[in-house]
Motif scaffolding. Sequence first.
Motif, PDB file in Angstrom:
ATOM      1  N   VAL A 131       0.846  -1.190   0.000  1.00 53.72           N
ATOM      2  CA  VAL A 131       0.000   0.000   0.000  1.00 53.72           C
ATOM      3  C   VAL A 131       0.887   1.248   0.000  1.00 53.72           C
ATOM      4  N   LEU A 132       0.726   2.076  -1.025  1.00 53.28           N
ATOM      5  CA  LEU A 132       1.493   3.317  -1.144  1.00 53.28           C
ATOM      6  C   LEU A 132       0.584   4.485  -0.797  1.00 53.28           C
ATOM      7  N   THR A 133       1.084   5.411   0.011  1.00 54.26           N
ATOM      8  CA  THR A 133       0.273   6.544   0.442  1.00 54.26           C
ATOM      9  C   THR A 133       0.956   7.851   0.075  1.00 54.26           C
ATOM     10  N   PHE A 134       0.187   8.729  -0.563  1.00 55.95           N
ATOM     11  CA  PHE A 134       0.678  10.048  -0.957  1.00 55.95           C
ATOM     12  C   PHE A 134      -0.387  11.063  -0.559  1.00 55.95           C
ATOM     13  N   GLY A 135      -0.193  11.720   0.569  1.00 53.40           N
ATOM     14  CA  GLY A 135      -1.204  12.661   1.037  1.00 53.40           C
ATOM     15  C   GLY A 135      -2.532  11.962   1.254  1.00 53.40           C
ATOM     16  N   ASN A 136      -3.586  12.442   0.587  1.00 52.29           N
ATOM     17  CA  ASN A 136      -4.916  11.850   0.758  1.00 52.29           C
ATOM     18  C   ASN A 136      -5.190  10.721  -0.237  1.00 52.29           C
ATOM     19  N   LEU A 137      -4.161  10.319  -0.973  1.00 56.63           N
ATOM     20  CA  LEU A 137      -4.306   9.257  -1.971  1.00 56.63           C
ATOM     21  C   LEU A 137      -3.561   8.010  -1.516  1.00 56.63           C
ATOM     22  N   ILE A 139      -2.803   3.790  -2.591  1.00 48.49           N
ATOM     23  CA  ILE A 139      -2.856   2.842  -3.696  1.00 48.49           C
ATOM     24  C   ILE A 139      -2.492   1.462  -3.158  1.00 48.49           C
ATOM     25  N   ASP A 140      -3.444   0.563  -3.200  1.00 48.50           N
ATOM     26  CA  ASP A 140      -3.248  -0.807  -2.729  1.00 48.50           C
ATOM     27  C   ASP A 140      -2.880  -1.663  -3.932  1.00 48.50           C
ATOM     28  N   LEU A 141      -1.593  -1.965  -4.058  1.00 52.83           N
ATOM     29  CA  LEU A 141      -1.100  -2.690  -5.233  1.00 52.83           C
ATOM     30  C   LEU A 141      -1.616  -4.124  -5.264  1.00 52.83           C
ATOM     31  N   ALA A 142      -1.668  -4.765  -4.103  1.00 50.24           N
ATOM     32  CA  ALA A 142      -2.078  -6.168  -4.049  1.00 50.24           C
ATOM     33  C   ALA A 142      -3.529  -6.361  -4.443  1.00 50.24           C
TER      34      ALA A 142
END
Length: 230
Positions: A131-137, A139-142
């Motif tokens: 899971v990558l987190t950038f501010g309020n975004l 992204i769950d890769l799995a």
Amino acid sequence: MNNDKSILIIDDEVQIRKLLTITLEMHNYKVIVASNAKEGLAAAAMFAPSTILLDLGLPDTDGQQVLKQLREWYTNPIIILSARTHEEEIIKSLDLGANDYLTKPFHNGELLARIRSAQRSTQSNQEQSSVLTFGNLSIDLANHLAKKNDDILKLTSTEFSILALMAQNAGKVLTHQYILKEVWGVPYQDQPQYLRVFIAQLRKKIEDDPSFPSFIVTESGIGYRFCREI
């Protein structure tokens, strides 16, 4: 040598090497210098620096060939410093594995910022979770899932593939050709119109203001950069 803060400069211009050395040492970097390709490749192998600053106009071998050789084994950031300003040169260098490209002359502050960004990107990739987190975004890769402010975004499979690819390479310039090859395959490398359409759609879904994007930034004529810090 502790390679966490060591930088190798491969440049044949004495004055450039001196100026870069002074600037980098003022910011607590350990500096190694090489004046040609042969010295540079040897120094890279011997010292395993945290970052390499590479000039393309070397006297014994073209810098892009050196870049290609380094990328056979060297995984840390390589930033091109060159007087060559043609888009074709920049694109080729990025496609060969450069993390960034600065044209001479450049401001020292910008160089230092690019070094920090490239090093953060490499460290993040090495420590990357699913899971990558950038501010309020996030992204769950799995699970192929993206959320903004905890709301699930309705992305097509292609949109998610583009977003995941860019997020996994946050801070790095990705060329049009690279993204097209990774998402659509080799036959589509020369069809940037596909990419422009999907980037526009993706921005509408992840950006607060698609007209002034904060996440997906255009590198004019070259490609896109996914910004880590919002």
